[in-house]
Design an enzyme around this catalytic site. Sequence first.
Site, mmCIF file in Angstrom:
data_model
loop_
_atom_site.group_PDB
_atom_site.id
_atom_site.type_symbol
_atom_site.label_atom_id
_atom_site.label_comp_id
_atom_site.label_asym_id
_atom_site.label_seq_id
_atom_site.Cartn_x
_atom_site.Cartn_y
_atom_site.Cartn_z
ATOM 1 N N ARG A 119 11.354 -6.527 5.566
ATOM 2 C CA ARG A 119 11.193 -5.089 5.296
ATOM 3 C C ARG A 119 12.149 -4.275 6.162
ATOM 4 O O ARG A 119 12.372 -4.570 7.325
ATOM 5 C CB ARG A 119 9.758 -4.668 5.610
ATOM 6 C CG ARG A 119 9.550 -3.155 5.537
ATOM 7 C CD ARG A 119 8.120 -2.793 5.372
ATOM 8 N NE ARG A 119 7.324 -2.978 6.567
ATOM 9 C CZ ARG A 119 6.017 -2.734 6.620
ATOM 10 N NH1 ARG A 119 5.385 -2.308 5.545
ATOM 11 N NH2 ARG A 119 5.348 -2.912 7.723
ATOM 12 N N LYS B 144 0.823 -1.216 0.000
ATOM 13 C CA LYS B 144 0.000 0.000 0.000
ATOM 14 C C LYS B 144 0.853 1.261 0.000
ATOM 15 O O LYS B 144 0.596 2.189 -0.758
ATOM 16 C CB LYS B 144 -0.930 0.038 1.230
ATOM 17 C CG LYS B 144 -1.916 -1.096 1.318
ATOM 18 C CD LYS B 144 -2.904 -0.891 2.459
ATOM 19 C CE LYS B 144 -2.291 -0.884 3.834
ATOM 20 N NZ LYS B 144 -1.750 -2.179 4.299
ATOM 21 N N ARG C 15 -1.146 -8.890 13.626
ATOM 22 C CA ARG C 15 -1.659 -7.975 12.588
ATOM 23 C C ARG C 15 -2.404 -8.747 11.507
ATOM 24 O O ARG C 15 -3.407 -8.281 10.962
ATOM 25 C CB ARG C 15 -0.502 -7.157 11.987
ATOM 26 C CG ARG C 15 0.020 -6.126 12.991
ATOM 27 C CD ARG C 15 1.420 -5.699 12.662
ATOM 28 N NE ARG C 15 1.475 -4.772 11.553
ATOM 29 C CZ ARG C 15 2.579 -4.546 10.840
ATOM 30 N NH1 ARG C 15 3.691 -5.160 11.127
ATOM 31 N NH2 ARG C 15 2.551 -3.680 9.851
HETATM 32 P P1 AMP Z 1 0.672 0.624 8.877
HETATM 33 O O1 AMP Z 1 1.882 1.471 8.750
HETATM 34 O O2 AMP Z 1 -0.408 0.998 7.923
HETATM 35 O O3 AMP Z 1 1.004 -0.852 8.832
HETATM 36 O O4 AMP Z 1 0.073 0.895 10.342
HETATM 37 C C1 AMP Z 1 0.842 0.650 11.496
HETATM 38 C C2 AMP Z 1 -0.050 0.611 12.723
HETATM 39 O O5 AMP Z 1 -0.714 1.870 12.878
HETATM 40 C C3 AMP Z 1 -1.169 -0.410 12.678
HETATM 41 O O6 AMP Z 1 -0.756 -1.710 13.066
HETATM 42 C C4 AMP Z 1 -2.148 0.203 13.691
HETATM 43 O O7 AMP Z 1 -1.711 0.007 15.016
HETATM 44 C C5 AMP Z 1 -2.040 1.686 13.363
HETATM 45 N N1 AMP Z 1 -2.995 2.076 12.303
HETATM 46 C C6 AMP Z 1 -2.722 2.419 11.020
HETATM 47 N N2 AMP Z 1 -3.835 2.699 10.343
HETATM 48 C C7 AMP Z 1 -4.859 2.530 11.222
HETATM 49 C C8 AMP Z 1 -6.277 2.644 11.128
HETATM 50 N N3 AMP Z 1 -6.895 3.001 10.000
HETATM 51 N N4 AMP Z 1 -6.996 2.384 12.247
HETATM 52 C C9 AMP Z 1 -6.421 2.047 13.401
HETATM 53 N N5 AMP Z 1 -5.096 1.901 13.562
HETATM 54 C C10 AMP Z 1 -4.314 2.140 12.478
#
Ligand code: AMP
Length: 209
Positions: free
Chosen positions: A123, A13, A167
């Site tokens: 990563r 993403k 996750r």
């Molecule tokens: P990401 O970098 O998108 O993998 O997000 C890292 C972490 O941020 C996730 O594991 C969540 O703890 C938090 N996070 C990111 N986006 C969201 C969302 N839309 N809702 C809730 N928590 C989020």
Amino acid sequence: MKLILFGAPGSGKGTQAIMLSKEYNIKAVSVGDILRENVKKETKLGSEAKKYMEKGLLVPDEIVARLIKKSIENGDFVLDGYPRNENQAKTLKNILTENGDDIEAFIYLEIGEEAMVNRLSKRRVCKFCGKNYHLKNMPPKRDNICDECGGELIQRRDDTPEVIKKRWEIFKNESQPVLNFYEKHNKMIKVDGRKDKDKVFEEVKAKLQ
Ligand code: AMP
């Protein structure tokens, strides 16, 4: 153009968000990046969010809703990592409807658990600019050094085997209602996220036309 990128952690993403943002001249909004920035700066929001992020849990909907509302106030965007559950999908719909707006497409980058584990465990991210690398598929030119800014590459704290597993579980539980929501609204574009980033990008662009 207003776009959503959806997929399991490690589905690409973040990479596609940057490519789409350059291609269509739209703002890339990553909730994860905004949260990590707050954690780094030790803001009140950051210290609240950290408790959830470290465990691989979703940060409460009210907190992320406030962030999103602020980030998409003006103009077009590509959202990376929002919405992640049905409640967030409804919140986003309400925010956009208030302005007589809607998204153009919901892009689902499909990958399974095996690909996710492989991608996340290998990563590395730049400590300074946040650029992502993969030790095998997208390595930096010099070991542990960011090609863009020369910063040190580190492993994210939530890219450990235990947190990766959590996750994936959350993604598995929360994703279907979100997919149903956008299928119903006729906005769905599906792409095989296991493919090379350039192939994924070409497919997304073709499907957007
Ligand atoms: P990401 O970098 O998108 O993998 O997000 C890292 C972490 O941020 C996730 O594991 C969540 O703890 C938090 N996070 C990111 N986006 C969201 C969302 N839309 N809702 C809730 N928590 C989020």
